[in-house]
Design a protein around this motif. Structure first.
Motif, PDB file in Angstrom:
ATOM      1  N   SER A 153      49.435  48.079  32.871  1.00  0.00           N
ATOM      2  CA  SER A 153      49.185  47.808  34.288  1.00  0.00           C
ATOM      3  C   SER A 153      50.500  47.599  35.037  1.00  0.00           C
ATOM      4  O   SER A 153      51.475  47.079  34.495  1.00  0.00           O
ATOM      5  CB  SER A 153      48.317  46.560  34.434  1.00  0.00           C
ATOM      6  OG  SER A 153      47.069  46.746  33.799  1.00  0.00           O
ATOM      7  N   LEU A 155      52.248  46.352  38.933  1.00  0.00           N
ATOM      8  CA  LEU A 155      52.067  45.608  40.177  1.00  0.00           C
ATOM      9  C   LEU A 155      53.045  46.105  41.230  1.00  0.00           C
ATOM     10  O   LEU A 155      54.179  46.474  40.912  1.00  0.00           O
ATOM     11  CB  LEU A 155      52.332  44.112  39.961  1.00  0.00           C
ATOM     12  CG  LEU A 155      51.400  43.337  39.042  1.00  0.00           C
ATOM     13  CD1 LEU A 155      51.942  41.922  38.838  1.00  0.00           C
ATOM     14  CD2 LEU A 155      49.980  43.299  39.584  1.00  0.00           C
ATOM     15  N   VAL A 163      48.982  37.770  42.221  1.00  0.00           N
ATOM     16  CA  VAL A 163      48.979  37.159  40.889  1.00  0.00           C
ATOM     17  C   VAL A 163      49.650  35.791  40.930  1.00  0.00           C
ATOM     18  O   VAL A 163      49.201  34.846  40.270  1.00  0.00           O
ATOM     19  CB  VAL A 163      49.657  38.086  39.862  1.00  0.00           C
ATOM     20  CG1 VAL A 163      49.796  37.391  38.514  1.00  0.00           C
ATOM     21  CG2 VAL A 163      48.847  39.378  39.702  1.00  0.00           C
ATOM     22  N   ASP A 166      46.813  33.629  42.506  1.00  0.00           N
ATOM     23  CA  ASP A 166      45.512  33.498  41.838  1.00  0.00           C
ATOM     24  C   ASP A 166      45.591  33.512  40.317  1.00  0.00           C
ATOM     25  O   ASP A 166      44.604  33.179  39.649  1.00  0.00           O
ATOM     26  CB  ASP A 166      44.587  34.638  42.277  1.00  0.00           C
ATOM     27  CG  ASP A 166      44.352  34.650  43.783  1.00  0.00           C
ATOM     28  OD1 ASP A 166      44.417  33.563  44.400  1.00  0.00           O
ATOM     29  OD2 ASP A 166      44.111  35.741  44.338  1.00  0.00           O
ATOM     30  N   GLY A 167      46.722  33.927  39.774  1.00  0.00           N
ATOM     31  CA  GLY A 167      46.867  34.001  38.327  1.00  0.00           C
ATOM     32  C   GLY A 167      48.150  33.326  37.881  1.00  0.00           C
ATOM     33  O   GLY A 167      48.443  32.202  38.291  1.00  0.00           O
ATOM     34  N   VAL A 229      43.039  34.346  32.647  1.00  0.00           N
ATOM     35  CA  VAL A 229      44.012  34.240  33.737  1.00  0.00           C
ATOM     36  C   VAL A 229      44.860  35.507  33.757  1.00  0.00           C
ATOM     37  O   VAL A 229      45.494  35.865  32.758  1.00  0.00           O
ATOM     38  CB  VAL A 229      44.904  32.994  33.576  1.00  0.00           C
ATOM     39  CG1 VAL A 229      46.003  32.976  34.647  1.00  0.00           C
ATOM     40  CG2 VAL A 229      44.069  31.730  33.644  1.00  0.00           C
ATOM     41  N   GLU A 230      44.882  36.215  34.883  1.00  0.00           N
ATOM     42  CA  GLU A 230      45.689  37.422  35.012  1.00  0.00           C
ATOM     43  C   GLU A 230      47.169  37.053  34.966  1.00  0.00           C
ATOM     44  O   GLU A 230      47.604  36.102  35.611  1.00  0.00           O
ATOM     45  CB  GLU A 230      45.367  38.133  36.324  1.00  0.00           C
ATOM     46  CG  GLU A 230      46.096  39.458  36.490  1.00  0.00           C
ATOM     47  CD  GLU A 230      45.755  40.165  37.791  1.00  0.00           C
ATOM     48  OE1 GLU A 230      46.215  41.309  37.961  1.00  0.00           O
ATOM     49  OE2 GLU A 230      45.037  39.570  38.627  1.00  0.00           O
ATOM     50  N   VAL A 231      47.934  37.822  34.201  1.00  0.00           N
ATOM     51  CA  VAL A 231      49.357  37.552  34.021  1.00  0.00           C
ATOM     52  C   VAL A 231      50.173  38.750  34.514  1.00  0.00           C
ATOM     53  O   VAL A 231      49.862  39.904  34.207  1.00  0.00           O
ATOM     54  CB  VAL A 231      49.692  37.273  32.545  1.00  0.00           C
ATOM     55  CG1 VAL A 231      51.193  36.987  32.377  1.00  0.00           C
ATOM     56  CG2 VAL A 231      48.868  36.111  32.010  1.00  0.00           C
ATOM     57  N   GLY A 232      51.204  38.474  35.282  1.00  0.00           N
ATOM     58  CA  GLY A 232      52.166  39.481  35.702  1.00  0.00           C
ATOM     59  C   GLY A 232      53.573  38.991  35.396  1.00  0.00           C
ATOM     60  O   GLY A 232      53.792  37.786  35.223  1.00  0.00           O
ATOM     61  N   GLU A 254      47.810  40.979  27.319  1.00  0.00           N
ATOM     62  CA  GLU A 254      48.213  42.126  28.117  1.00  0.00           C
ATOM     63  C   GLU A 254      48.579  41.657  29.516  1.00  0.00           C
ATOM     64  O   GLU A 254      47.796  40.971  30.184  1.00  0.00           O
ATOM     65  CB  GLU A 254      47.100  43.173  28.160  1.00  0.00           C
ATOM     66  CG  GLU A 254      46.743  43.739  26.780  1.00  0.00           C
ATOM     67  CD  GLU A 254      47.958  44.233  25.992  1.00  0.00           C
ATOM     68  OE1 GLU A 254      48.837  44.885  26.591  1.00  0.00           O
ATOM     69  OE2 GLU A 254      48.027  43.964  24.774  1.00  0.00           O
ATOM     70  N   ALA A 255      49.762  42.003  29.964  1.00  0.00           N
ATOM     71  CA  ALA A 255      50.278  41.572  31.261  1.00  0.00           C
ATOM     72  C   ALA A 255      50.724  42.788  32.062  1.00  0.00           C
ATOM     73  O   ALA A 255      51.080  43.830  31.505  1.00  0.00           O
ATOM     74  CB  ALA A 255      51.451  40.607  31.078  1.00  0.00           C
ATOM     75  N   ALA A 256      50.720  42.637  33.381  1.00  0.00           N
ATOM     76  CA  ALA A 256      51.167  43.700  34.280  1.00  0.00           C
ATOM     77  C   ALA A 256      52.640  43.507  34.615  1.00  0.00           C
ATOM     78  O   ALA A 256      53.144  42.379  34.674  1.00  0.00           O
ATOM     79  CB  ALA A 256      50.333  43.689  35.564  1.00  0.00           C
TER      80      ALA A 256
END
Length: 277
Positions: A153, A155, A163, A166-167, A229-232, A254-256
């Motif tokens: 992914s 960004l 992110v 919200d993450g 929790v979405e991670v970037g 898995e992170a963006a």
């Protein structure tokens, strides 16, 4: 599937049938020799050199210092190395795999199915007794077709801000750069508001190899990574952040990647800048 391969495992399995890609690289202004010079001085037998600046990144500009390359550039580089989309590609640098992680991310993003990073780079290979050479192989005739069907992914600036809100957006730069106390490369110091600092150096051992997966999982958990929790991740220009994305992958997370990273964020003066912890 783990992306890292140890020098010992590579020696045991042998290099036959692999597409070996040398991405030795020095950050501009670091004082080190150019990547091509490093490659010509010593590389794994059969390895082809790919230039990070010219082939794994686009021209500097609004997209940052190392923006996303074109699919055509990646396609031509992998074809020159003799790869098709299903080839087992092993990438390495001189250690500690910053450039190799960027290569892993870019190649996977554009559809390479099996890309592995030699953990610790050519330094680990030589410590394990691996042979190096100065012989440059003839260009390959691969059939790799670049697409956007990879699994990783990406960004943009708006996504990074989302992110962070919200993450969990991790900033992989050194702490003093995150806090805005110093900025040796980019014209503006500070960080994306809401980001959490986790320098990529914390994910590696002193010899340049990654920490073992259990230690990586604990490190990330201690810094706020949670299920659901979405991670970037970002850094200065999307190179060392790719190293942190790879470390997260090895930990099962898995992170963006915000490819443009801080050097792209600050090209728009309306974007907010935070300093301090």
């Amino acid at each position: 599937m783990r992306a890292l391969v140890s020098a010992e495992a590579l020696l045991e399995e042998g290099l036959e049938g692999l597409v070996l890609v040398d991405v030795q690289w020095s950050l501009s202004g670091s004082g080190g020799p150019p990547g091509r010079d490093l490659y010509e001085a010593a590389h794994l037998p059969g390895a082809h050199h790919v230039d990070l600046d010219a082939e794994l990144a686009g021209p500097p500009g609004p997209g940052g210092r190392h923006p996303m390359p074109t699919g055509h550039a990646v396609q031509e580089a992998l074809r020159r190395c003799g790869a098709d989309n299903a080839s087992c590609v092993v990438v390495y640098d001189q250690g500690p795999s910053y450039a190799a992680a960027r290569a892993w991310w870019v190649m996977r993003h554009f559809g390479a199915q099996d890309v592995r990073v030699l953990d610790g780079g050519i330094a680990a290979w030589q410590r394990a007794g691996g042979r190096v050479t100065t012989e440059v192989p003839e260009p390959g005739a691969g059939t790799f077709e670049a697409g956007l069907d990879g699994e990783l992914s990406v960004l943009d600036a708006d996504g990074a801000a989302r992110v962070a809100r919200d993450g969990l957006l991790l900033d992989a730069r050194a702490a003093e750069r995150f806090r805005g106390e110093t900025e040796p490369i980019d014209p503006v110091a500070g960080h994306v508001p809401g980001a959490v600092n986790l320098p990529t150096t914390t994910t590696a051992q002193p010899d340049g190899r990654f920490l073992p997966p259990p230690e990586l999982r604990k490190l990330f958990s201690d810094n706020g990574v949670r299920d659901g929790v979405e991670v970037g991740v970002y850094c200065g220009s999307g190179v060392t952040a790719a190293h942190e994305v790879l470390a997260l992958h090895e930990a099962g997370i898995e992170a963006a990647l915000y490819v443009g990273s801080w050097s792209a964020w600050i090209t728009d003066p309306t974007r907010p800048v935070a300093t301090g912890d």
